[in-house]
Design an enzyme around this catalytic site. Structure first.
Site, short mmCIF file in Angstrom:
data_model
loop_
_atom_site.label_atom_id
_atom_site.label_comp_id
_atom_site.label_asym_id
_atom_site.label_seq_id
_atom_site.Cartn_x
_atom_site.Cartn_y
_atom_site.Cartn_z
N HIS A 17 -10.38 -13.22 25.50
CA HIS A 17 -10.15 -13.26 26.95
C HIS A 17 -11.48 -13.13 27.71
CE1 HIS A 17 -6.01 -11.49 25.84
NE2 HIS A 17 -5.78 -12.72 26.23
N LYS A 41 9.37 -9.02 27.05
CA LYS A 41 9.01 -8.29 25.83
C LYS A 41 8.34 -6.97 26.22
CE LYS A 41 4.81 -11.03 25.53
NZ LYS A 41 3.98 -11.98 24.89
N ARG A 90 -7.27 -21.75 21.87
CA ARG A 90 -7.83 -21.43 20.56
C ARG A 90 -7.71 -22.67 19.69
NH1 ARG A 90 -4.81 -15.84 20.79
NH2 ARG A 90 -3.63 -17.26 22.07
N SER A 128 -4.21 -10.85 20.92
CA SER A 128 -3.81 -9.47 21.23
C SER A 128 -2.88 -8.93 20.16
CB SER A 128 -3.09 -9.41 22.59
OG SER A 128 -3.94 -9.83 23.61
P1 ADP Z 1 0.17 -15.04 27.40
O1 ADP Z 1 1.10 -13.94 27.03
O2 ADP Z 1 0.45 -15.67 28.72
O3 ADP Z 1 -0.14 -16.05 26.32
P2 ADP Z 1 -2.31 -13.77 26.76
O4 ADP Z 1 -2.78 -12.51 27.39
O5 ADP Z 1 -1.93 -13.70 25.33
O6 ADP Z 1 -1.16 -14.26 27.70
O7 ADP Z 1 -3.39 -14.91 26.96
C1 ADP Z 1 -3.81 -15.37 28.22
C2 ADP Z 1 -4.59 -16.65 28.06
O8 ADP Z 1 -5.76 -16.42 27.27
C3 ADP Z 1 -3.85 -17.77 27.35
O9 ADP Z 1 -4.24 -18.99 27.93
C4 ADP Z 1 -4.34 -17.69 25.93
O10 ADP Z 1 -4.26 -18.94 25.29
C5 ADP Z 1 -5.78 -17.29 26.16
N1 ADP Z 1 -6.39 -16.64 25.01
C6 ADP Z 1 -6.00 -15.51 24.39
N2 ADP Z 1 -6.81 -15.22 23.34
C7 ADP Z 1 -7.73 -16.21 23.30
C8 ADP Z 1 -8.85 -16.51 22.44
N3 ADP Z 1 -9.15 -15.75 21.39
N4 ADP Z 1 -9.54 -17.62 22.69
C9 ADP Z 1 -9.21 -18.42 23.73
N5 ADP Z 1 -8.20 -18.20 24.57
C10 ADP Z 1 -7.46 -17.11 24.36
#
Ligand code: ADP
Length: 163
Positions: A17, A41, A90, A128
């Site tokens: 992030h 969730k 990713r 995460s």
């Molecule tokens: P959501 O629950 O909406 O997927 P996240 O907090 O998991 O929210 O992720 C928010 C954004 O950050 C999403 O667009 C996700 O693809 C991106 N993201 C999360 N981890 C990575 C990473 N390691 N590399 C690139 N983008 C990421």
């Protein structure tokens, strides 16, 4: 002034992030990190904790603001007058979900565009949920999450183990 909304659950914020936010700041003047609250969730960290952690990670960056939102993302963006939504990609696995999400939002409004950025290679596999899994089992998450988050993860799971 170019402003982007960066939405997510951030449970917790990871190095992936942070990477996206840093890259986003090269393109946008300001980024509003929008933490999804009241999600279906049950998160590991509460709504307030997730917001607090993000603020801890960007204490001296006036161009980053952390806000909470619930309901439709585009409604929030419209209310704030923001026309760009930042998302991270990713590997190929993210594409399908992100494509669906952006397409659905486009169906709902034409006023907001999704902008996708890729992290650097070392963050391709960081998520995460995996970070939580590693921390929960006592693994070392150094470098996968910002320092304050690593401390909070350790404290959270140590408390759970002893309680
Ligand atoms: P959501 O629950 O909406 O997927 P996240 O907090 O998991 O929210 O992720 C928010 C954004 O950050 C999403 O667009 C996700 O693809 C991106 N993201 C999360 N981890 C990575 C990473 N390691 N590399 C690139 N983008 C990421």
């Amino acid at each position: 002034m170019r402003v982007a909304l960066y939405p997510g659950s951030f449970d917790p914020i990871t190095a992936g992030h942070v990477d996206i936010i840093r890259r986003g700041l090269e393109i946008f003047d300001r980024i509003e990190i929008a933490v999804a609250v009241n999600i279906r969730k049950t998160p590991t960290f509460s709504d307030d904790e997730r917001v607090l952690m993000l603020r801890e990670v960007f204490p001296h960056e006036p161009r980053v603001e952390v806000v909470q939102f619930s309901g439709l993302l585009i409604d929030y963006a419209r209310k704030r007058g923001i026309r760009s939504v930042l998302r991270g990609l990713r590997a190929i696995s993210d594409f399908e979900y992100e494509f669906q999400l952006a397409s659905m939002n486009r169906r709902l409004t034409d006023e907001v565009d999704f902008v996708f950025l890729m992290t650097s290679e070392e963050n391709y596999f960081v998520s995460s949920s995996l970070v939580r899994e590693v921390a929960m089992n006592g693994g070392d998450v150094t470098g996968l999450v910002p320092e304050p988050v690593a401390r909070r993860l350790a404290a959270r799971f140590a408390a759970e183990a002893s309680g």
